[in-house]
Design a protein around this motif. Structure first.
Motif, PDB file in Angstrom:
ATOM      1  N   GLU A  39       0.833  -1.196   0.000  1.00  7.35           N
ATOM      2  CA  GLU A  39       0.000   0.000   0.000  1.00  7.35           C
ATOM      3  C   GLU A  39       0.873   1.253   0.000  1.00  7.35           C
ATOM      4  O   GLU A  39       1.755   1.415   0.831  1.00  7.35           O
ATOM      5  CB  GLU A  39      -0.901  -0.015   1.231  1.00  7.35           C
ATOM      6  N   GLY A  40       0.619   2.134  -0.946  1.00  3.10           N
ATOM      7  CA  GLY A  40       1.346   3.392  -1.040  1.00  3.10           C
ATOM      8  C   GLY A  40       0.600   4.517  -0.346  1.00  3.10           C
ATOM      9  O   GLY A  40      -0.498   4.332   0.183  1.00  3.10           O
ATOM     10  N   VAL A  41       1.196   5.691  -0.396  1.00  2.00           N
ATOM     11  CA  VAL A  41       0.610   6.842   0.281  1.00  2.00           C
ATOM     12  C   VAL A  41      -0.756   7.202  -0.305  1.00  2.00           C
ATOM     13  O   VAL A  41      -1.666   7.582   0.441  1.00  2.00           O
ATOM     14  CB  VAL A  41       1.583   8.047   0.276  1.00  2.00           C
ATOM     15  N   LEU A  42      -0.924   7.052  -1.602  1.00  2.00           N
ATOM     16  CA  LEU A  42      -2.217   7.361  -2.215  1.00  2.00           C
ATOM     17  C   LEU A  42      -3.311   6.423  -1.709  1.00  2.00           C
ATOM     18  O   LEU A  42      -4.420   6.871  -1.382  1.00  2.00           O
ATOM     19  CB  LEU A  42      -2.122   7.283  -3.743  1.00  2.00           C
ATOM     20  N   GLU A  43      -3.000   5.138  -1.609  1.00  4.04           N
ATOM     21  CA  GLU A  43      -3.994   4.182  -1.100  1.00  4.04           C
ATOM     22  C   GLU A  43      -4.313   4.451   0.366  1.00  4.04           C
ATOM     23  O   GLU A  43      -5.472   4.365   0.779  1.00  4.04           O
ATOM     24  CB  GLU A  43      -3.499   2.744  -1.250  1.00  4.04           C
ATOM     25  N   ARG A  44      -3.308   4.814   1.156  1.00  4.26           N
ATOM     26  CA  ARG A  44      -3.567   5.154   2.567  1.00  4.26           C
ATOM     27  C   ARG A  44      -4.444   6.400   2.672  1.00  4.26           C
ATOM     28  O   ARG A  44      -5.327   6.481   3.518  1.00  4.26           O
ATOM     29  CB  ARG A  44      -2.252   5.321   3.332  1.00  4.26           C
ATOM     30  N   ARG A  62      -5.191   7.933  12.787  1.00  2.00           N
ATOM     31  CA  ARG A  62      -3.970   7.108  12.799  1.00  2.00           C
ATOM     32  C   ARG A  62      -3.378   7.003  11.402  1.00  2.00           C
ATOM     33  O   ARG A  62      -2.177   7.154  11.206  1.00  2.00           O
ATOM     34  CB  ARG A  62      -4.278   5.708  13.335  1.00  2.00           C
ATOM     35  N   LEU A  63      -4.220   6.736  10.447  1.00  2.00           N
ATOM     36  CA  LEU A  63      -3.764   6.578   9.078  1.00  2.00           C
ATOM     37  C   LEU A  63      -3.298   7.913   8.493  1.00  2.00           C
ATOM     38  O   LEU A  63      -2.265   7.990   7.820  1.00  2.00           O
ATOM     39  CB  LEU A  63      -4.903   5.994   8.239  1.00  2.00           C
ATOM     40  N   LEU A  64      -4.040   8.965   8.763  1.00  2.00           N
ATOM     41  CA  LEU A  64      -3.670  10.285   8.246  1.00  2.00           C
ATOM     42  C   LEU A  64      -2.363  10.794   8.836  1.00  2.00           C
ATOM     43  O   LEU A  64      -1.600  11.480   8.156  1.00  2.00           O
ATOM     44  CB  LEU A  64      -4.800  11.284   8.519  1.00  2.00           C
ATOM     45  N   ALA A  65      -2.089  10.459  10.086  1.00  2.00           N
ATOM     46  CA  ALA A  65      -0.817  10.867  10.692  1.00  2.00           C
ATOM     47  C   ALA A  65       0.349  10.285   9.891  1.00  2.00           C
ATOM     48  O   ALA A  65       1.356  10.973   9.658  1.00  2.00           O
ATOM     49  CB  ALA A  65      -0.760  10.428  12.149  1.00  2.00           C
ATOM     50  N   ALA A  66       0.217   9.047   9.443  1.00  2.00           N
ATOM     51  CA  ALA A  66       1.269   8.428   8.626  1.00  2.00           C
ATOM     52  C   ALA A  66       1.363   9.104   7.260  1.00  2.00           C
ATOM     53  O   ALA A  66       2.461   9.328   6.745  1.00  2.00           O
ATOM     54  CB  ALA A  66       1.003   6.936   8.466  1.00  2.00           C
ATOM     55  N   VAL A  67       0.221   9.439   6.674  1.00  2.00           N
ATOM     56  CA  VAL A  67       0.210  10.113   5.373  1.00  2.00           C
ATOM     57  C   VAL A  67       0.878  11.479   5.497  1.00  2.00           C
ATOM     58  O   VAL A  67       1.719  11.853   4.674  1.00  2.00           O
ATOM     59  CB  VAL A  67      -1.231  10.249   4.826  1.00  2.00           C
ATOM     60  N   GLN A  74       1.700  18.642   1.901  1.00  2.00           N
ATOM     61  CA  GLN A  74       0.330  18.598   1.378  1.00  2.00           C
ATOM     62  C   GLN A  74      -0.659  19.135   2.417  1.00  2.00           C
ATOM     63  O   GLN A  74      -0.697  18.670   3.547  1.00  2.00           O
ATOM     64  CB  GLN A  74      -0.044  17.168   1.001  1.00  2.00           C
ATOM     65  N   THR A  75      -1.477  20.079   2.008  1.00  2.00           N
ATOM     66  CA  THR A  75      -2.446  20.696   2.915  1.00  2.00           C
ATOM     67  C   THR A  75      -3.660  19.805   3.158  1.00  2.00           C
ATOM     68  O   THR A  75      -4.140  19.702   4.288  1.00  2.00           O
ATOM     69  CB  THR A  75      -2.904  22.055   2.357  1.00  2.00           C
ATOM     70  N   GLY A  76      -4.157  19.138   2.126  1.00  2.00           N
ATOM     71  CA  GLY A  76      -5.376  18.333   2.243  1.00  2.00           C
ATOM     72  C   GLY A  76      -5.317  17.272   3.331  1.00  2.00           C
ATOM     73  O   GLY A  76      -6.198  17.227   4.202  1.00  2.00           O
ATOM     74  N   PRO A  77      -4.299  16.420   3.326  1.00  2.00           N
ATOM     75  CA  PRO A  77      -4.224  15.405   4.389  1.00  2.00           C
ATOM     76  C   PRO A  77      -4.093  16.008   5.786  1.00  2.00           C
ATOM     77  O   PRO A  77      -4.681  15.517   6.737  1.00  2.00           O
ATOM     78  CB  PRO A  77      -2.975  14.595   4.019  1.00  2.00           C
ATOM     79  N   ARG A  78      -3.351  17.103   5.896  1.00  2.00           N
ATOM     80  CA  ARG A  78      -3.170  17.729   7.213  1.00  2.00           C
ATOM     81  C   ARG A  78      -4.485  18.333   7.710  1.00  2.00           C
ATOM     82  O   ARG A  78      -4.819  18.228   8.886  1.00  2.00           O
ATOM     83  CB  ARG A  78      -2.071  18.784   7.151  1.00  2.00           C
ATOM     84  N   LEU A  79      -5.255  18.939   6.820  1.00  2.00           N
ATOM     85  CA  LEU A  79      -6.564  19.473   7.221  1.00  2.00           C
ATOM     86  C   LEU A  79      -7.513  18.356   7.634  1.00  2.00           C
ATOM     87  O   LEU A  79      -8.248  18.485   8.621  1.00  2.00           O
ATOM     88  CB  LEU A  79      -7.184  20.298   6.096  1.00  2.00           C
ATOM     89  N   LEU A  80      -7.517  17.266   6.880  1.00  2.00           N
ATOM     90  CA  LEU A  80      -8.383  16.143   7.243  1.00  2.00           C
ATOM     91  C   LEU A  80      -7.931  15.519   8.558  1.00  2.00           C
ATOM     92  O   LEU A  80      -8.761  15.109   9.368  1.00  2.00           O
ATOM     93  CB  LEU A  80      -8.431  15.104   6.126  1.00  2.00           C
ATOM     94  N   LEU A  81      -6.620  15.480   8.797  1.00  2.00           N
ATOM     95  CA  LEU A  81      -6.109  14.987  10.075  1.00  2.00           C
ATOM     96  C   LEU A  81      -6.599  15.879  11.213  1.00  2.00           C
ATOM     97  O   LEU A  81      -7.059  15.381  12.244  1.00  2.00           O
ATOM     98  CB  LEU A  81      -4.578  14.932  10.054  1.00  2.00           C
ATOM     99  N   ALA A  82      -6.537  17.182  11.015  1.00  2.00           N
ATOM    100  CA  ALA A  82      -7.036  18.110  12.038  1.00  2.00           C
ATOM    101  C   ALA A  82      -8.526  17.884  12.287  1.00  2.00           C
ATOM    102  O   ALA A  82      -8.983  17.886  13.441  1.00  2.00           O
ATOM    103  CB  ALA A  82      -6.778  19.553  11.613  1.00  2.00           C
ATOM    104  N   ARG A  83      -9.289  17.667  11.234  1.00  2.00           N
ATOM    105  CA  ARG A  83     -10.725  17.403  11.388  1.00  2.00           C
ATOM    106  C   ARG A  83     -10.974  16.093  12.123  1.00  2.00           C
ATOM    107  O   ARG A  83     -11.865  16.013  12.975  1.00  2.00           O
ATOM    108  CB  ARG A  83     -11.410  17.371  10.020  1.00  2.00           C
ATOM    109  N   ALA A  84     -10.178  15.056  11.809  1.00  2.00           N
ATOM    110  CA  ALA A  84     -10.322  13.769  12.501  1.00  2.00           C
ATOM    111  C   ALA A  84      -9.997  13.936  13.983  1.00  2.00           C
ATOM    112  O   ALA A  84     -10.695  13.388  14.844  1.00  2.00           O
ATOM    113  CB  ALA A  84      -9.418  12.714  11.867  1.00  2.00           C
ATOM    114  N   TYR A  85      -8.950  14.690  14.274  1.00  2.00           N
ATOM    115  CA  TYR A  85      -8.618  14.965  15.683  1.00  2.00           C
ATOM    116  C   TYR A  85      -9.748  15.739  16.358  1.00  2.00           C
ATOM    117  O   TYR A  85     -10.129  15.437  17.484  1.00  2.00           O
ATOM    118  CB  TYR A  85      -7.316  15.758  15.784  1.00  2.00           C
ATOM    119  N   TYR A  86     -10.298  16.739  15.677  1.00  2.00           N
ATOM    120  CA  TYR A  86     -11.388  17.536  16.239  1.00  2.00           C
ATOM    121  C   TYR A  86     -12.589  16.644  16.567  1.00  2.00           C
ATOM    122  O   TYR A  86     -13.139  16.703  17.666  1.00  2.00           O
ATOM    123  CB  TYR A  86     -11.793  18.628  15.242  1.00  2.00           C
TER     124      TYR A  86
END
Length: 146
Positions: A39-44, A62-67, A74-86
């Protein structure tokens, strides 16, 4: 009497496929039948989005932290990670990710909005107000009298 398909082999039928299994299945045969797939970063990233949409915020985080670790620019994964944390009440972590987004992109209005909402949720309304005003200004939603 059931036809046996509702509880096949002692496993009750569930509506739909678990998001992480579905995302993995999307790439099952990318390398050909019988060839192991790493599994690559895109699949994660895809799997994390499915987990988030399924409201499994902790697993998505958990998965987004690795991405984010692999593609920190990349802004998109970090924003989604922040939303998941929220959404999983990890507000300190959400705040940390949002500050990183804003440091890299000071006019990212959604990060300002999320940071304001995160601070409000922590009971820090006075600290939240400037972030919410900036978000409104960047998105063009300032009231006429402001």
């Amino acid at each position: 009497m059931t036809d046996g398909f509702d509880n096949l082999n002692g496993h009750p039928a569930r509506a739909g496929v678990a998001p992480d299994r579905w995302a993995s299945a999307l790439h099952l045969f990318d390398n050909g039948v019988g060839v192991p797939h790493e599994e690559g970063v895109l699949e994660r990233w895809e799997r994390a989005q499915l987990l988030f949409e399924a409201r499994d915020y902790i697993a998505a985080a958990r998965l987004l932290a690795a991405v984010v670790e692999e593609v920190p620019e990349q802004t998109g994964p970090r924003l989604l990670l922040a939303r998941a944390y929220y959404h999983s009440a990890q507000l300190g972590r959400a705040k940390e990710q949002l500050h990183q987004v804003i440091d890299r992109d000071p006019v990212e209005h959604y990060a300002h909005l999320m940071l304001g909402r995160t601070l409000e949720r922590q009971g820090r309304g006075d600290e939240a107000a400037p972030w919410l005003r900036m978000a409104a200004a960047f998105s063009g939603e300032l009231p006429a009298h402001a």
